[in-house]
Design a protein around this motif. Structure first.
Motif, PDB file in Angstrom:
ATOM      1  N   GLU A   1       0.822  -1.214   0.000  1.00 15.07           N
ATOM      2  CA  GLU A   1       0.000   0.000   0.000  1.00 15.07           C
ATOM      3  C   GLU A   1       0.858   1.266   0.000  1.00 15.07           C
ATOM      4  OE1 GLU A   1      -3.800   2.000   2.281  1.00 15.07           O
ATOM      5  OE2 GLU A   1      -3.492  -0.160   2.397  1.00 15.07           O
ATOM      6  N   THR A   2       1.937   1.261   0.743  1.00 13.00           N
ATOM      7  CA  THR A   2       2.842   2.415   0.764  1.00 13.00           C
ATOM      8  C   THR A   2       3.438   2.640  -0.620  1.00 13.00           C
ATOM      9  OG1 THR A   2       3.368   2.021   3.089  1.00 13.00           O
ATOM     10  CG2 THR A   2       4.934   3.364   1.820  1.00 13.00           C
ATOM     11  N   ARG A   3       3.853   1.569  -1.285  1.00 16.07           N
ATOM     12  CA  ARG A   3       4.434   1.695  -2.618  1.00 16.07           C
ATOM     13  C   ARG A   3       3.392   2.171  -3.623  1.00 16.07           C
ATOM     14  NH1 ARG A   3       5.710  -3.306  -4.112  1.00 16.07           N
ATOM     15  NH2 ARG A   3       5.093  -4.317  -2.193  1.00 16.07           N
TER      16      ARG A   3
ATOM     17  N   LEU B   1      -5.870   5.707  -5.345  1.00 18.43           N
ATOM     18  CA  LEU B   1      -5.867   4.308  -4.938  1.00 18.43           C
ATOM     19  C   LEU B   1      -7.154   4.037  -4.169  1.00 18.43           C
ATOM     20  CD1 LEU B   1      -4.422   1.564  -4.597  1.00 18.43           C
ATOM     21  CD2 LEU B   1      -3.378   2.520  -2.523  1.00 18.43           C
ATOM     22  N   VAL B   2      -7.973   3.120  -4.677  1.00 17.76           N
ATOM     23  CA  VAL B   2      -9.239   2.789  -4.036  1.00 17.76           C
ATOM     24  C   VAL B   2      -9.054   1.630  -3.066  1.00 17.76           C
ATOM     25  CG1 VAL B   2     -11.606   1.978  -4.431  1.00 17.76           C
ATOM     26  CG2 VAL B   2     -10.566   3.615  -6.006  1.00 17.76           C
ATOM     27  N   SER B   3      -8.348   0.594  -3.515  1.00 17.73           N
ATOM     28  CA  SER B   3      -8.143  -0.569  -2.649  1.00 17.73           C
ATOM     29  C   SER B   3      -6.922  -1.358  -3.095  1.00 17.73           C
ATOM     30  CB  SER B   3      -9.375  -1.475  -2.665  1.00 17.73           C
ATOM     31  OG  SER B   3      -9.586  -2.002  -3.971  1.00 17.73           O
TER      32      SER B   3
ATOM     33  N   ASP C   1       5.720   0.026 -11.951  1.00 12.65           N
ATOM     34  CA  ASP C   1       7.079   0.471 -11.632  1.00 12.65           C
ATOM     35  C   ASP C   1       7.327   0.412 -10.129  1.00 12.65           C
ATOM     36  OD1 ASP C   1       8.023   0.909 -14.179  1.00 12.65           O
ATOM     37  OD2 ASP C   1       7.808   3.089 -14.109  1.00 12.65           O
ATOM     38  N   PHE C   2       6.344   0.794  -9.337  1.00 10.58           N
ATOM     39  CA  PHE C   2       6.501   0.810  -7.881  1.00 10.58           C
ATOM     40  C   PHE C   2       6.054  -0.488  -7.217  1.00 10.58           C
ATOM     41  CE2 PHE C   2       7.002   5.255  -8.630  1.00 10.58           C
ATOM     42  CZ  PHE C   2       7.790   5.706  -7.587  1.00 10.58           C
ATOM     43  N   ALA C   3       5.187  -1.227  -7.890  1.00 12.65           N
ATOM     44  CA  ALA C   3       4.638  -2.433  -7.271  1.00 12.65           C
ATOM     45  C   ALA C   3       4.521  -3.558  -8.300  1.00 12.65           C
ATOM     46  CB  ALA C   3       3.283  -2.115  -6.647  1.00 12.65           C
TER      47      ALA C   3
END
Length: 181
Positions: free
Chosen positions: A90-92, A113-115, A149-151
């Motif tokens: 979630e942080t990413r 971000l919804v979920s 890219d982040f996740a």
């Protein structure tokens, strides 16, 4: 600086090779290859974990360095592979939304971000102007690339809000009269 595109191509190639490997018939060679790869992964994982411990033990700058490594798309992907990433999913994802915001703002859109439930992620895109100056397909691609890219460990990604509006069903009276004559 390492090339992100080349790295992602290597990841895809590795995924294809792993798929081919698992499709091979069982036998002693396959078992030996599997054991070799697992041993290499274990050794690399142990070494990476120790490296992160040494950096962390170096003082207050150590945790900042680890966070910076985690934010790098290439180094962070490697940390994910070994379950050593300093940030949770979630942080990413929130970081990805922050990084996407200026680019999407130029396209008169926002993303939220919804979920994020067990790797299943939902992002809502909202048009902030009269119309998004870009096609829904293009905006979707931008959001997907930013998220992955982040996740890269996201299992599924739903990008909502980009559906094309349905036709209103309104038909001008003039067009009906013209065609019926």
């Amino acid at each position: 600086m390492a090339n992100n595109s080349a790295f992602h191509d290597q990841v895809r190639q590795l995924g294809n090779l792993i798929t081919q490997f698992y499709q091979m018939p069982d036998g002693p060679q396959k078992a030996a290859c599997k054991e070799t790869v697992q041993l290499l992964m274990d050794m690399h994982g142990t070494a990476l974990e120790r490296m992160l411990e040494i950096v962390f033990e170096s003082g207050s700058t150590g945790s900042g360095i680890i966070d910076k490594i985690g934010q790098d798309t290439i180094a962070g992907s490697l940390l994910l592979l070994y379950s050593l990433h300093p940030s949770d999913l979630e942080t990413r994802l929130r970081r990805a939304m922050e990084r996407l915001a200026p680019h999407l703002r130029k396209l008169a859109c926002t993303a939220e971000l919804v979920s994020a439930d067990q790797g299943a992620v939902k992002v809502m895109v909202t048009k902030t102007g009269h119309s998004c100056r870009s096609s829904a397909k293009e905006v979707r691609a931008i959001v997907e690339e930013g998220v992955y890219d982040f996740a890269p460990d996201v299992v599924s990604l739903e990008v909502a809000g980009l559906e094309e509006p349905a036709a209103s069903g309104f038909v001008a009276l003039d067009s009906l009269l013209t065609h019926s004559l």
